[in-house]
Motif scaffolding. Structure first.
Motif, PDB file in Angstrom:
ATOM      1  N   MET A   1       0.836  -1.205   0.000  1.00  0.00           N
ATOM      2  CA  MET A   1       0.000   0.000   0.000  1.00  0.00           C
ATOM      3  C   MET A   1       0.868   1.251   0.000  1.00  0.00           C
ATOM      4  O   MET A   1       0.741   2.107  -0.842  1.00  0.00           O
ATOM      5  CB  MET A   1      -0.862  -0.015   1.272  1.00  0.00           C
ATOM      6  N   MET A   2       1.772   1.278   0.968  1.00  0.00           N
ATOM      7  CA  MET A   2       2.691   2.410   0.997  1.00  0.00           C
ATOM      8  C   MET A   2       4.096   1.892   0.772  1.00  0.00           C
ATOM      9  O   MET A   2       4.522   0.928   1.392  1.00  0.00           O
ATOM     10  CB  MET A   2       2.613   3.138   2.328  1.00  0.00           C
ATOM     11  N   GLN A   3       4.778   2.589  -0.139  1.00  0.00           N
ATOM     12  CA  GLN A   3       6.111   2.135  -0.474  1.00  0.00           C
ATOM     13  C   GLN A   3       7.039   3.339  -0.512  1.00  0.00           C
ATOM     14  O   GLN A   3       6.769   4.300  -1.223  1.00  0.00           O
ATOM     15  CB  GLN A   3       6.077   1.484  -1.855  1.00  0.00           C
ATOM     16  N   VAL A   4       8.069   3.273   0.289  1.00  0.00           N
ATOM     17  CA  VAL A   4       8.984   4.411   0.370  1.00  0.00           C
ATOM     18  C   VAL A   4      10.347   3.942  -0.103  1.00  0.00           C
ATOM     19  O   VAL A   4      10.841   2.896   0.332  1.00  0.00           O
ATOM     20  CB  VAL A   4       9.097   4.909   1.830  1.00  0.00           C
ATOM     21  N   ASN A   5      10.929   4.723  -1.026  1.00  0.00           N
ATOM     22  CA  ASN A   5      12.238   4.330  -1.550  1.00  0.00           C
ATOM     23  C   ASN A   5      13.216   5.476  -1.525  1.00  0.00           C
ATOM     24  O   ASN A   5      12.883   6.589  -1.962  1.00  0.00           O
ATOM     25  CB  ASN A   5      12.098   3.855  -2.999  1.00  0.00           C
ATOM     26  N   GLY A   6      14.382   5.218  -1.014  1.00  0.00           N
ATOM     27  CA  GLY A   6      15.473   6.195  -1.074  1.00  0.00           C
ATOM     28  C   GLY A   6      15.115   7.558  -0.533  1.00  0.00           C
ATOM     29  O   GLY A   6      15.577   8.590  -1.028  1.00  0.00           O
ATOM     30  N   LEU A   7      14.289   7.587   0.472  1.00  0.00           N
ATOM     31  CA  LEU A   7      13.790   8.869   0.978  1.00  0.00           C
ATOM     32  C   LEU A   7      14.887   9.618   1.723  1.00  0.00           C
ATOM     33  O   LEU A   7      15.577   9.066   2.574  1.00  0.00           O
ATOM     34  CB  LEU A   7      12.605   8.620   1.916  1.00  0.00           C
TER      35      LEU A   7
ATOM     36  N   GLY B   1      14.110  10.589  -3.457  1.00  0.00           N
ATOM     37  CA  GLY B   1      13.375   9.371  -3.217  1.00  0.00           C
ATOM     38  C   GLY B   1      11.926   9.480  -3.596  1.00  0.00           C
ATOM     39  O   GLY B   1      11.449  10.523  -4.068  1.00  0.00           O
ATOM     40  N   SER B   2      11.192   8.409  -3.385  1.00  0.00           N
ATOM     41  CA  SER B   2       9.789   8.394  -3.776  1.00  0.00           C
ATOM     42  C   SER B   2       8.939   7.846  -2.656  1.00  0.00           C
ATOM     43  O   SER B   2       9.403   7.110  -1.795  1.00  0.00           O
ATOM     44  CB  SER B   2       9.608   7.520  -5.021  1.00  0.00           C
ATOM     45  N   VAL B   3       7.696   8.286  -2.648  1.00  0.00           N
ATOM     46  CA  VAL B   3       6.714   7.782  -1.700  1.00  0.00           C
ATOM     47  C   VAL B   3       5.509   7.346  -2.521  1.00  0.00           C
ATOM     48  O   VAL B   3       4.900   8.169  -3.197  1.00  0.00           O
ATOM     49  CB  VAL B   3       6.300   8.880  -0.696  1.00  0.00           C
TER      50      VAL B   3
END
Ligand SMILES: Nc1ncnc2c1ncn2[C@@H]1O[C@H](COP(=O)(O)OP(=O)(O)OP(=O)(O)O)[C@@H](O)[C@H]1O
Ligand SMILES: Nc1ncnc2c1ncn2[C@@H]1O[C@H](COP(=O)(O)OP(=O)(O)OP(=O)(O)O)[C@@H](O)[C@H]1O
Ligand SMILES: [Mg+2]
Ligand SMILES: [Mg+2]
Lengths: 229, 408, 247, 305, 382
Positions: free
Chosen positions: A1-7, A56-58
């Motif tokens: 559902m929620m995916q956080v990358n390289g934030l 990064g991405s959310v």
């Protein structure tokens, strides 16, 4: 559902969150643990768009919301209960809750909110600022819930809450999660509560993830080791 | 001795600032400017008193007074009353129906001097009144308002109302006050002709000296515990109260100090300009005085002086060059300063000029010691949502309120 | 009632806001050198009780006697000078000042305008600041601006500011809220240490912490006294479990 | 006619006068009650927005006289709408260019808008000339109603009253009964948190500010019936306007109404018994005294802390 | 050259062989700009015309304009700048008494020459000022006499803005009413400058029912006063009103329909029917537009440069002392108001006229006095 990358995010020159990756599935409750000042609040603020994302991405439901403003993120299904409550103190309890309502609700507060937090019903005409600390915390949660989020961010929801209500909150969070298929991210200092509600736990240290485990395999000893260094 | 150096002069950087100001005021301007411009400058210095007072009361105390014109005016009026009486001796007023009283009284059929004019026959009493009258009014307003915990905008508006009340009163009682025209045609101070060029020079220097003395006093206050308490109060008034202080007393105190500054400025103004009128008491001049302080940097005593000079020179220059368009420039200036330099000239100095100097110095002494106290970098970027009050220890005065090292 | 023994005697204290009685005819007695913890449901009136004692809120009825001085009519700063110190629920420190200055400002001298103008940083002051700073684990942060402290350190600093005043009665509102586990332990140690020689009233929801520090526990509910006694007794009290602890 | 009935007539007219001063004050203050009362922006250029409304009316009036004289009796309504629109748009731009950068520094808005008011005044002067102008008002608006032989009730007074009542009512509904009003109040209290509950705070700010300006524009248009239209006309109102809003207690519309009433009645009554100047002094002193006794204004919203 | 610079300029004024510099000091900004703009325009017109006909002593006039910004201290500052820095040969300027009072010491100290255009309260006379407007008695007495006779008026209600000119004027009016006309003053009221609410005052007028309302309201209040009078039904068919503060300039803001039928006492109205005025009005409109209007002060301001030119030519010098001495006795036959002559006291002999306000913003002249001697310190009126 929620995916956080390289934030990555922080204040001014200082970077607080470093290339952080994280994910939470549908209807999952994820506890974010960490000592004081390790960046839990910063993480949540960044997810909410209160702090700008440096890199990064959310993703929520596959859609990247990293560039959006707070209110747009709410529309995409993110809701937030800040640390320190931040309710609108000159608005009445009822009005406070209504600020979070979606247009489709036509100004009506769903009954389930009041059944979840009966004290708010008794106090619905009182100014938010006059509530006691714990009452304000409940109000803040209620305000977030009425926006019918897909992802709920709770920053230290137990701070200043009486023990029985902490238990209630744990119970109702699980209930809501089931009811609405809600993904919940909750930050905590108090291990017992985290173990009680969470399906999975992560530990944040100086803006990085240093440990991750499911609730079932969680080991109170190792966890508290991370939390007490 | 060392404490004086540190607390009053503000250490090395602070001393330098004062010396630069003194050099500009006493050495550069008198020689670079013709007597007319210099007398203008003398007038601006009088406003600078108000601005310096505002730094204390607004910048540090957090009390925004929109009525400083009241105190400036009262100080000025007290002085003007003395000068007017001196100018209205029976000989030079012999064509009046009642010789010996000011001309405007005669025009208003007043046949004897009103009682409250009597003290102004004496110079010592006048000097006392210049200080006492405004201070007393400030004290009364302060006690009435601060003990009742009137604050913020409410206080500002009250002071504004008081400015209006006083100007309406002065205008309405023209028989005793000179009305809209004010008290004009002032000539001598205890026999000394204040209109001569030499008098202008002397008054200019006197204003400069007093102003610098005032700044030093301000620094002493800021460096003392009073200064710290003011900052603390602005930040967390409750906490100060619950540390056992009577917050209202401190507020009354800075307010009175600011009023005294304004009053001295007003009295000097009367001497230099030769008249006093209700147009200094009203709302517009009071707001302009706040602007002087803001342009200079509301946390910097010396900045306030530069701010006053800059705004007034700007006003004079623009209005001479563009008599019908200059308001665009002035309005634009205010907007720009507020938007771009929230800490005024002093802030600009600290965020740009000083680091630049430090870098240059640093480059020269590359391998020597590290450059001296570069200001801490403000880490809040615009756009970060955390609300942080702009650092009130604005670097401008940072030098004079050092985070004092406890001497071991 | 052995009045001489009492540090604080609250009797018949009542306050109502628009008809709502937040504290209702409350009696509370705190002995000298006692560390009393007040617990109770959210909204029970704990914070309001402290507000009433320190003069922040004016009582509708009743009396607060501190060492036989009636506090209900005194202005706040007089109450403080009489020896009552108060820490707020959210850390209330001067963010713009350094830790040192925060403590120094709280030193109980130079409290009048004139006094403050002539106040000098004597070696006595410096020594006191250092002693207190050591006590609150901040001796190496003295020169930092207070705004840079972590949440827990801010809470400690506020306690330190109280210590500077050497109050005979110290009142702390949720001192460990938002603190990490380690910090909670350190705070408990701190409180136990400074409770010597003075009376304290602490409000807290963290039962573990309460257990660590409390001499005696008072439970408030809807502005009234629900129970009072030792920690064990209170924890076992079914009424307390019902309204506060939960099953 | 007996002395007695004449006295009654004066009393009636004086009563009406008090009411009409009340309405004028309230109308002046309504826009500011939003901009300052709700948003906390100390808008010193508020008077200039009134002036925009007045000049708009003048423009409509001269256009009507030159191009559509037959339309003259009705143009005023369109002028009001026009005044609202233009002031709204200018307000929108001002918020975008200036105010939005200053929400975190409310006192600075005082300085910046002071600069703005200088610029606006000069802009009026450059556009319309330094001299005053006057809109030709429809005849029906300038007469008086005569309920009895000796009583004249000015129609423009009635008109201003009507307008005030309608605007106040609409504003109250908008602020306290609509979702939008809730957003406004939430935003002004905590902009960041409002964003986090899903409110587009920038839009709310901009519309709110513009709306306050628009209402000032309407007031300016209405005041052409009783006051002057010149580059500095608006500045005549600014102090009274702030006093009204502040005395009421900043965030409360009911407070603004109460305070306008208090000031108007004090002023109107005092003026009848003493010189205008002394009446002004008396009124202002009353305001200062009331503020001393109620430091947050008449209707302060009391919350803890 | 007939007038060598060394001869005509012995005091280091800004006079060259081809040029003479004068100052213009009015409020171009601030609240007074509304009133002073007309004066600025008229003075420029006069100077243009003088330049077009060869200038003064063969020299073209150059203008330095300064803005007094409706602020008296600024006036003083700018006056000083004009006199000390620019060394101007004359200054045309000021409008309010307060601004004049502020600059007067400067003019006396630096020895400058000011041409002051406004009708004012009198009680002043200076070597360094030529007053081209009327002083109070000239404007007031003739008007009161006329209205008392014409309307058989016995009771008067005096109204003014609260500052020196209305107060002094009303004082003179009261003395005249009580001592000469044997009438009665039934009310005297002052309102702060900028007041916009006159309801209570109007009710008081209605209660007193005076034969004549004598009004000296100025500035923005003026407009509010007349609009509210009209709205309250106090119109000229029910109430006689005489004002000395409404000129054609003010009518622009008030709107003719709101003052229709009220009387004004002035020395000049735009509608004056004489050849001088026709030419003047024509030239003014040609320069500033068909819609522009000319009030009493505007005309008086127009006289300034002409009177100065006449004085310079009579004295054969630009020196201030010489033109001050030469000024008394100078006649101006081209004056739009007809004929004026400078009195020994530096004020002008002039006529006073009564005009009835018309809907179109003009006045219809219904009475004209003889030439009245200026008397700034009137005996028996103080
Ligand atoms: N406004 C700010 N400006 C600069 N630095 C900040 C700011 N707020 C927090 N920080 C710093 O960022 C780091 C992370 O803080 P954050 O509040 O995210 O921690 P946290 O894990 O939520 O702690 P807590 O458990 O105390 O709430 C800390 O070192 C803190 O000092
Ligand atoms: N000024 C006020 N106006 C109205 N109600 C008030 C006011 N102050 C307090 N209350 C009410 O009084 C009650 C007690 O509040 P108080 O803050 O004392 O609770 P508390 O025991 O400290 O709770 P918590 O543990 O949540 O901090 C609450 O229900 C609150 O809503
Ligand atoms: Mg946190
Ligand atoms: Mg509490």
């Amino acid at each position: 559902m929620m995916q956080v990358n390289g934030l990555r995010s922080g204040y001014g020159q200082s970077v607080v969150i470093h290339d952080l990756g994280l994910q939470a599935g549908k209807a999952e409750i994820l506890a974010v643990l960490g000592r004081n000042g390790m960046g839990k609040t910063t993480l949540f603020k960044t997810l909410m768009g209160i702090l700008p994302t440096r890199a990064g991405s959310v993703r929520v439901g596959g859609e990247d919301i990293a560039g959006l403003e707070s209110y747009q993120r709410v529309a995409k299904g993110v809701a937030y209960v800040p640390q320190g409550r931040l309710i609108f103190s000159t608005l009445t309890v009822e009005e406070n809750i209504r600020t979070g309502l979606r247009k489709s609700a036509k100004g009506r507060i769903p009954d389930e909110i009041f059944s979840l937090f009966p004290v708010l019903f008794d106090m619905r005409r009182r100014k938010g600022g006059n509530l006691s600390g714990g009452q304000q915390q409940q109000l803040a949660i209620a305000r977030a819930l009425v926006s019918e989020p897909k992802v709920l961010l709770l920053d230290e929801p137990t701070e200043g809450i009486q023990p029985s209500i902490i238990k209630d909150i744990a119970r109702s969070l699980k209930e809501i999660r089931k009811l609405k298929n809600l993904t919940i991210l909750v930050s905590e200092q108090v291990l017992s509560f985290a173990l009680d509600v969470a399906d999975r736990l992560v530990v944040l240290d100086r803006g990085r993830l240093v440990h991750e485990c499911t609730a079932s395999e969680a080991n109170a000893k190792t966890l508290s080791a991370y939390l007490t260094v | 001795m060392k404490t004086i150096y540190r607390n009053v002069l503000g250490g090395k950087a602070g001393t330098l600032d004062v010396l630069v100001l003194a050099a500009i005021l006493f050495a550069v301007f008198p020689f670079a400017l013709d007597p007319f411009r210099l007398s203008l400058l003398g007038k601006y210095l009088c406003y600078a008193f108000v601005a310096v007072g505002l730094v204390l009361c607004w910048g540090y105390g957090g009390i925004l007074s929109l009525g400083q014109g009241v105190f400036f005016g009262l100080g000025g009026y007290c002085m003007a009353m003395y000068l007017k009486l001196e100018a209205s001796d029976p000989v030079s007023t012999k064509i009046q129906s009642t010789p010996g009283i000011p001309d405007f009284m005669d025009w208003n059929q007043i046949t004897s001097l009103p009682w409250f004019w009597e003290p102004f026959k004496s110079l010592p009493l006048t000097v006392i009144a210049v200080l006492l009258v405004p201070a007393l009014l400030a004290f009364i307003i302060g006690v009435a308002m601060f003990k009742r915990r009137v604050k913020d905008v409410y206080f500002s508006i009250v002071t504004q109302a008081i400015a209006l009340i006083l100007s309406v009163l002065i205008i309405g009682q023209q028989g005793m006050t000179g009305g809209v025209n004010g008290i004009t045609d002032l000539k001598t101070l205890h026999g000394w002709d204040i209109r001569s060029d030499s008098a202008k020079y002397i008054l200019y220097y006197a204003s400069g000296v007093l102003l610098i003395a005032g700044i030093l006093f301000g620094r002493f206050l800021i460096a003392s515990k009073v200064g710290k308490l003011l900052l603390a109060m602005r930040d967390k008034e409750e906490r100060v109260r619950f540390s056992g202080y009577d917050v209202a007393n401190f507020k009354v105190f800075v307010f009175v100090v600011a009023a005294l500054f304004a009053a001295v400025g007003g009295a000097l103004f009367t001497l230099q300009v030769g008249f006093m009128s209700p147009s200094f008491v009203g709302i517009v001049p009071s707001i302009e005085m706040v602007i002087f302080a803001a342009v200079g940097g509301r946390m910097s005593l010396i900045g306030a002086v530069y701010g006053t000079l800059l705004v007034n020179f700007g006003k004079t220059y623009f209005s001479e060059t563009f008599p019908s368009l200059w308001l665009y420039f002035m309005g634009g200036l205010f907007i720009l300063v507020v938007m771009l330099f929230p800490n005024g000239i002093a802030g600009l100095m600290d965020s740009h000029v000083r680091p630049w100097l430090a870098r240059r110095r640093g480059a020269r002494l590359r391998n020597a010691e590290t450059p001296a106290d570069a200001p801490p970098v403000d880490s809040s970027l615009p756009g970060t949502a955390t609300v942080r009050s702009p650092s009130p220890l604005a670097p401008g005065e940072g030098a004079s309120t050092p985070r004092v090292q406890p001497a071991h | 009632m052995a009045k001489a023994e009492l540090a604080l005697a609250v009797e018949g204290l009542t306050v109502s806001f628009d008809g709502f009685k937040a504290v209702d005819d409350l009696n509370l007695y705190v002995d000298q050198n006692e560390l009393r913890v007040v617990i109770g449901p959210n909204g029970a009136g704990k914070t309001t009780l402290l507000d009433l004692i320190c003069g922040r809120t004016r009582a509708s009825a009743g009396s607060v006697k501190f060492k036989d001085k009636e506090l209900t009519r005194m202005p706040e700063h007089q109450i403080v000078r009489a020896g009552v110190g108060r820490k707020f629920q959210t850390p209330s420190i001067y963010e713009n000042l350094t830790v040192f200055e925060n403590l120094e400002v709280s030193f109980p001298r130079g409290r009048t305008v004139f006094g403050a103008m002539t106040f000098r940083r004597s070696s006595e002051v410096i020594e006191r600041v250092h002693r207190v700073a050591e006590e609150i684990y901040l001796e190496d942060r003295l020169e930092n601006a207070a705004e840079l402290l972590s949440h827990g350190q801010k809470q400690w600093l506020e306690i330190g500011m109280l210590l500077m005043q050497e109050p005979e009665l110290m009142m702390l509102d949720e001192p460990v809220a938002g603190m990490s586990v380690t910090e909670r332990q350190k705070t408990a140690e701190l409180l136990n240490r400074i409770a010597v020689g003075r009376s304290m009233i602490v409000i807290e929801h963290d039962m573990e912490f309460v257990e660590n520090i409390a001499h005696k526990v008072t439970v408030l509910h809807q502005g009234k006294l629900l129970a009072e006694g030792s920690m064990e007794a209170v924890q076992a009290n079914p009424k307390v479990i019902e309204v506060y602890l939960g099953h | 006619m007996s002395w007695f009935s004449e006295f009654g007539a004066i009393l009636a007219m004086q009563g009406f006068n008090g009411l009409s001063v009340f309405c004028v004050l309230l109308l002046m203050a309504l826009g500011l009650a939003i901009i300052f009362g709700q948003m906390g922006v100390i808008n010193m250029a508020h008077g200039e927005f009134l002036t925009i409304g007045a000049y708009t009316t003048y423009l409509f009036s001269s256009l009507t006289t030159s191009y559509a004289p037959a339309f003259a009796p009705y143009y005023f309504f369109f002028a009001i709408a026009g005044a609202f629109l233009i002031a709204f748009c200018v307000g929108y731009l001002v918020e975008w260019g200036l105010i939005r950068h200053l929400y975190r520094r409310p006192l600075d808005t005082l300085l910046a808008t002071w600069g703005l008011s200088l610029v606006m005044q000069q802009a009026f002067r450059s556009t319309f000339g330094a001299k005053e102008v006057s809109a030709t008002l429809p005849d029906w608006l300038m007469g008086s109603v005569k309920p009895s032989e000796s009583i004249d009730i000015p129609i423009n007074g009635l008109f201003v009253m009507g307008l005030t009542v309608i605007l106040t009512g609409m504003l109250a509904l908008l602020l306290y009964r609509s979702q939008w009003g809730l957003r406004v109040r939430a935003t002004t209290q905590n902009r960041i948190m409002s964003g986090a509950v899903g409110i587009n705070t920038r839009r709310v700010d901009r519309i709110t500010f513009a709306l306050g300006c628009g209402i000032a524009g309407i007031a300016g248009a209405a005041f052409t019936t009783i006051g002057s239209t010149g580059p500095t006309s608006g500045s005549l109102y600014i102090v009274d306007t702030f006093l009204t809003v502040v005395l009421g207690g900043a965030a409360s519309l009911a407070g603004t109404i109460a305070s306008a009433f208090t000031i108007a009645q004090t002023q109107a009554t005092a003026e009848f018994f003493m010189h205008g100047s002394m009446a002004k002094v008396l009124t202002l002193s009353a305001v200062v005294l009331i503020l001393m006794m109620r430091p947050q204004g008449l209707f302060s919203i009391k919350v803890r802390r | 050259q007939q007038f060598p610079t060394t001869k005509v300029n012995t005091t280091k004024l800004a006079v060259t062989d081809g040029e003479v510099t004068v100052g213009q000091l009015h409020s171009a900004t601030g609240t007074m700009a509304i009133s002073e703009t007309g004066s600025i325009q008229a003075e420029r017109l006069a100077i243009d015309q003088i330049n077009a006909t060869g200038g003064v002593l063969g020299r073209k006039i150059k203008i330095i304009q300064e803005d007094g910004a409706s602020d008296w201290p600024t006036f003083a500052e700018k006056a000083k700048k004009l006199l000390v820095n620019d060394r101007v040969a004359a200054v045309f300027g000021c409008w309010t008494s307060a601004s004049r009072k502020a600059v007067l010491p400067v003019f006396e100290k630096e020895n400058g020459m000011l041409y002051y255009p406004t009708f004012y309260e009198g009680l002043e006379q200076s070597k360094n000022v030529i007053y081209t407007g009327q002083e109070a008695t000239q404007q007031i007495i003739a008007g009161l006499d006329w209205i008392a006779k014409q309307k058989n008026a016995k009771t008067f209600f005096l109204i003014g803005s609260d500052y020196i000119w209305p107060r002094t004027s009303n004082k003179i009016a009261r003395k005249h009413i009580e001592n000469v006309l044997k009438g009665k003053v039934v009310g005297e009221e002052y309102y702060p400058l900028g007041t916009t609410q006159f309801g209570s005052l109007i009710n008081k007028i209605k209660l007193q029912k005076p034969d004549v309302v004598y009004a000296i309201v100025v500035g923005g209040s003026n407009v509010a006063f007349y609009k509210q009078l009209k709205a309250a039904g106090v119109t000229s068919d029910k109430q006689t009103l005489l004002t000395i503060s409404v000129t054609e300039d003010e009518m622009l803001g008030i709107g003719g329909e709101n003052v229709e039928g009220f009387y004004a006492a002035m020395k000049y109205f735009q509608a004056l029917d004489n050849p001088n005025n026709k030419k003047f009005v024509e030239a003014f409109k040609a320069k500033y537009g068909e819609k522009s209007v000319i009030g009493d002060v505007t005309q008086a301001a127009y006289l300034g440069p002409w009177l100065w030119k006449a004085a310079v030519e009579k004295a054969g010098s630009f020196d201030i002392d010489k033109i001050a001495a030469a000024s008394p006795g100078i006649e101006l036959k081209i004056a739009p108001e007809g004929y004026v002559k400078i009195h020994d006291n530096h004020h002008l002999w002039s006529k006073t006229r009564i005009g009835v306000a018309q809907k179109d913003g003009q006045f219809k002249v219904v009475y004209e006095s003889g030439l009245i001697e200026p008397n700034p310190f009137p005996k028996g009126y103080q």
